[in-house]
Structures are given as C-alpha cells and as structure tokens.
Design a protein around this motif. Structure first.
Motif, PDB file in Angstrom:
ATOM      1  N   LEU A 100     -23.644  32.068  -2.762  1.00  0.00           N
ATOM      2  CA  LEU A 100     -24.129  31.311  -3.918  1.00  0.00           C
ATOM      3  C   LEU A 100     -24.951  32.260  -4.781  1.00  0.00           C
ATOM      4  N   TRP A 101     -24.757  32.156  -6.105  1.00  0.00           N
ATOM      5  CA  TRP A 101     -25.589  32.919  -7.039  1.00  0.00           C
ATOM      6  C   TRP A 101     -26.313  31.947  -7.958  1.00  0.00           C
ATOM      7  N   LEU A 102     -27.623  32.093  -8.058  1.00  0.00           N
ATOM      8  CA  LEU A 102     -28.436  31.275  -8.957  1.00  0.00           C
ATOM      9  C   LEU A 102     -28.876  32.116 -10.141  1.00  0.00           C
ATOM     10  N   LEU A 153     -29.499  37.657 -11.311  1.00  0.00           N
ATOM     11  CA  LEU A 153     -29.017  36.663 -10.364  1.00  0.00           C
ATOM     12  C   LEU A 153     -29.739  36.787  -9.021  1.00  0.00           C
ATOM     13  N   VAL A 154     -29.864  35.671  -8.340  1.00  0.00           N
ATOM     14  CA  VAL A 154     -30.305  35.667  -6.945  1.00  0.00           C
ATOM     15  C   VAL A 154     -29.087  35.339  -6.100  1.00  0.00           C
ATOM     16  N   GLU A 155     -28.703  36.272  -5.230  1.00  0.00           N
ATOM     17  CA  GLU A 155     -27.536  36.085  -4.369  1.00  0.00           C
ATOM     18  C   GLU A 155     -28.003  35.543  -3.017  1.00  0.00           C
ATOM     19  N   ILE A 156     -27.384  34.450  -2.584  1.00  0.00           N
ATOM     20  CA  ILE A 156     -27.730  33.830  -1.302  1.00  0.00           C
ATOM     21  C   ILE A 156     -26.461  33.766  -0.467  1.00  0.00           C
ATOM     22  N   TYR A 157     -26.501  34.343   0.733  1.00  0.00           N
ATOM     23  CA  TYR A 157     -25.294  34.473   1.538  1.00  0.00           C
ATOM     24  C   TYR A 157     -25.350  33.720   2.856  1.00  0.00           C
ATOM     25  N   ASP A 158     -26.376  32.923   3.054  1.00  0.00           N
ATOM     26  CA  ASP A 158     -26.457  32.087   4.252  1.00  0.00           C
ATOM     27  C   ASP A 158     -27.541  31.044   4.006  1.00  0.00           C
ATOM     28  N   ALA A 159     -27.660  30.100   4.903  1.00  0.00           N
ATOM     29  CA  ALA A 159     -28.633  29.021   4.713  1.00  0.00           C
ATOM     30  C   ALA A 159     -30.054  29.517   4.962  1.00  0.00           C
ATOM     31  N   ALA A 190     -40.354  32.336  -6.820  1.00  0.00           N
ATOM     32  CA  ALA A 190     -40.884  32.759  -5.522  1.00  0.00           C
ATOM     33  C   ALA A 190     -39.882  32.327  -4.456  1.00  0.00           C
ATOM     34  N   ILE A 191     -39.380  33.293  -3.668  1.00  0.00           N
ATOM     35  CA  ILE A 191     -38.330  33.006  -2.685  1.00  0.00           C
ATOM     36  C   ILE A 191     -38.885  33.230  -1.285  1.00  0.00           C
ATOM     37  N   TYR A 192     -38.697  32.237  -0.426  1.00  0.00           N
ATOM     38  CA  TYR A 192     -39.198  32.289   0.936  1.00  0.00           C
ATOM     39  C   TYR A 192     -38.020  32.223   1.903  1.00  0.00           C
ATOM     40  N   GLY A 193     -38.134  32.961   2.992  1.00  0.00           N
ATOM     41  CA  GLY A 193     -37.064  32.962   3.983  1.00  0.00           C
ATOM     42  C   GLY A 193     -36.299  34.272   3.965  1.00  0.00           C
ATOM     43  N   PHE A 222     -31.084  36.513   1.372  1.00  0.00           N
ATOM     44  CA  PHE A 222     -30.938  36.524  -0.081  1.00  0.00           C
ATOM     45  C   PHE A 222     -31.141  37.943  -0.611  1.00  0.00           C
ATOM     46  N   PHE A 223     -30.650  38.154  -1.841  1.00  0.00           N
ATOM     47  CA  PHE A 223     -30.824  39.445  -2.517  1.00  0.00           C
ATOM     48  C   PHE A 223     -31.066  39.167  -3.999  1.00  0.00           C
ATOM     49  N   VAL A 224     -32.117  39.774  -4.545  1.00  0.00           N
ATOM     50  CA  VAL A 224     -32.445  39.605  -5.957  1.00  0.00           C
ATOM     51  C   VAL A 224     -31.818  40.745  -6.748  1.00  0.00           C
ATOM     52  N   ASP A 225     -30.832  40.417  -7.578  1.00  0.00           N
ATOM     53  CA  ASP A 225     -30.133  41.405  -8.408  1.00  0.00           C
ATOM     54  C   ASP A 225     -30.683  41.298  -9.832  1.00  0.00           C
ATOM     55  N   ARG A 226     -31.733  42.064 -10.123  1.00  0.00           N
ATOM     56  CA  ARG A 226     -32.359  41.987 -11.440  1.00  0.00           C
ATOM     57  C   ARG A 226     -31.451  42.542 -12.529  1.00  0.00           C
ATOM     58  N   GLY A 227     -30.584  43.459 -12.170  1.00  0.00           N
ATOM     59  CA  GLY A 227     -29.653  44.013 -13.157  1.00  0.00           C
ATOM     60  C   GLY A 227     -28.762  42.944 -13.763  1.00  0.00           C
ATOM     61  N   GLN A 228     -28.235  42.040 -12.929  1.00  0.00           N
ATOM     62  CA  GLN A 228     -27.377  40.965 -13.402  1.00  0.00           C
ATOM     63  C   GLN A 228     -28.148  39.666 -13.652  1.00  0.00           C
TER      64      GLN A 228
END
Length: 233
Positions: A144-146, A54-60, A40-43, A46-52
């Motif tokens: 950042l990618w998680l 990964l969760v991409e986060i590009y700022d705080a 569960a992502i709040y804020g 970010f972008f959720v890339d289900r294909g790869q």
C-alpha cells in the motif's frame, strides 16, 4: 457474593515511556492537504519515500498519525461544520488492505493499481480523537502507498440526491450570524431554561439529580436508615 481478598507482598510496577506533550498546532483554512510523508508513523513494515512523496507499507501493523497535520475536529462544531477527510492512496493489484479509518471504522480499501481517493463519508458522524490510520492487514507480498489526506470543513446541512436539481449545494453564511454564536450571551430566564433542558438531555447523572429533587418531598418521609441502605447497595 462476598469476594475473597488476597494479600500480595510485592507487585510489579508498570514500565512505559514518559509521555511527550507537544505544542498543539492551529491549522487554519477552509480546506487543505496533509502529506503522508510528514505524518508520525509508529510500528514497523513501512518505508518513507520522500522523493516520490509516498509512504510505502508492505505488511500490517503501522499506525499513521495525522494529529499534528489536521485541524482540531471540533473546532467549528458550534457552527454546524464537520471535518470531511479523503485519503489518496495506491495499492498493488491484490492488496485487499484493511484499515481503521478516521471515523473509527474498519474498512477494506478497493484495490487500485493506478491510485484512488477514499472518501471517509462517516466523518459526518464522528472523527476519531487521534486522527490516526491503523493498517490492520495486507495480503502477503502486496503493498500500500499513501500520498496525502485532503481535508475540508463542510456543513452538516444535508441535501439528498433526489433534491440536487432544486436546492443550492452551497450554504451562504452571514459573518454577523456566526459572530453571535461566539459572543457572550446575556443570562435571561429563557436562556437558563434552555441551558437546563440541554443539560438534562445530554447528562444522565444530572437528569437523575433533577428527578431526585422533584421527589424530595416523598423521600423526606422515608426512614433515614432505609435510604442509606439503598445508596450503599
């Protein structure tokens, strides 16, 4: 000092979303994986890339909650086990990502262009109640990618690095011994004493009450008004 009290004829009410209480899941197993795309992502930022995967986060700003994907942190506390958590991630070359991790500490992840595992060693001592990662800061233009969080139940019994040649790294356990930890215990004089000693160690208020009982003969000689003044102040 006596405070000056004012009267406010009208006071704003607090507006907030109605709390949602979801069903708590019981995560089974000795180890497992929680995928970031299922968190569960709040804020924002970010972008959720289900294909790869990964969760991409590009700022705080984003908070990534794994609360419904990870076991309850105190589930095996009675057995002396703790939840060891490791984060699989990747960053751009100069991201210098600072996070609040699962043990509640604020750390900067080592930059890793090809991916790395962050092992949160401090979960040995404590795991945050919300099981949430907070992204505190990322350098401008970096990312950042998680990918996942790997979890494992581990024993709190310690083997020091200089003992590795002489000690077994695996704790072998008996099913019967573990069952005894959860079976109802008979109340005996010894068990009552153990309970009281443990309660005194962990509960300051209870310890004070016990101390007052021990001093009750002395207190009975005190003036009632004087005792009340001491409590009221």
């Amino acid at each position: 000092m006596e405070r000056q009290r004012e009267f406010f004829p009208s006071v704003q009410k607090t507006v907030m979303p109605r709390p949602y209480f979801g069903d708590e899941t019981d995560i089974l197993g000795q180890s497992g994986t929680a995928w970031a795309v299922d968190a569960a992502i709040y804020g924002s930022n970010f972008f959720v890339d289900r294909g790869q995967g990964l969760v991409e986060i590009y700022d705080a700003g984003p908070a990534i909650s794994f609360h419904h994907l990870l076991p309850h942190k105190d589930k095996y506390k009675k057995e002396g086990l703790y939840l060891r958590l490791k984060l699989a991630y990747r960053t751009t070359a100069n991201a210098n990502v600072n996070i609040r991790n699962f043990s509640g500490n604020h750390v900067t992840l080592p930059n890793s262009f090809y991916g790395d595992i962050y092992d949160d060693l401090d979960t040995y001592w404590w795991v945050s109640d919300d099981l949430t990662l907070n992204i505190n800061s990322i350098f401008s233009g970096e990312k950042l990618w998680l990918q996942r969080v790997d979890w494992e139940w581990m024993s709190k019994e310690v083997v020091y690095e200089d003992e590795l040649q002489n000690k077994d790294l695996v704790l072998h356990r008996s099913f019967d011994d573990i069952e005894k930890l959860y079976s109802p215990q008979n109340i005996t004089d010894s068990s009552v004493k153990d309970f009281l000693m443990e309660k005194i160690k962990n509960d300051d208020q209870f310890a004070k009450c016990c101390l007052l009982i021990l001093r009750q003969d002395q207190l009975m000689n005190e003036d009632l008004t004087k005792l009340f003044e001491g409590i009221a102040s």
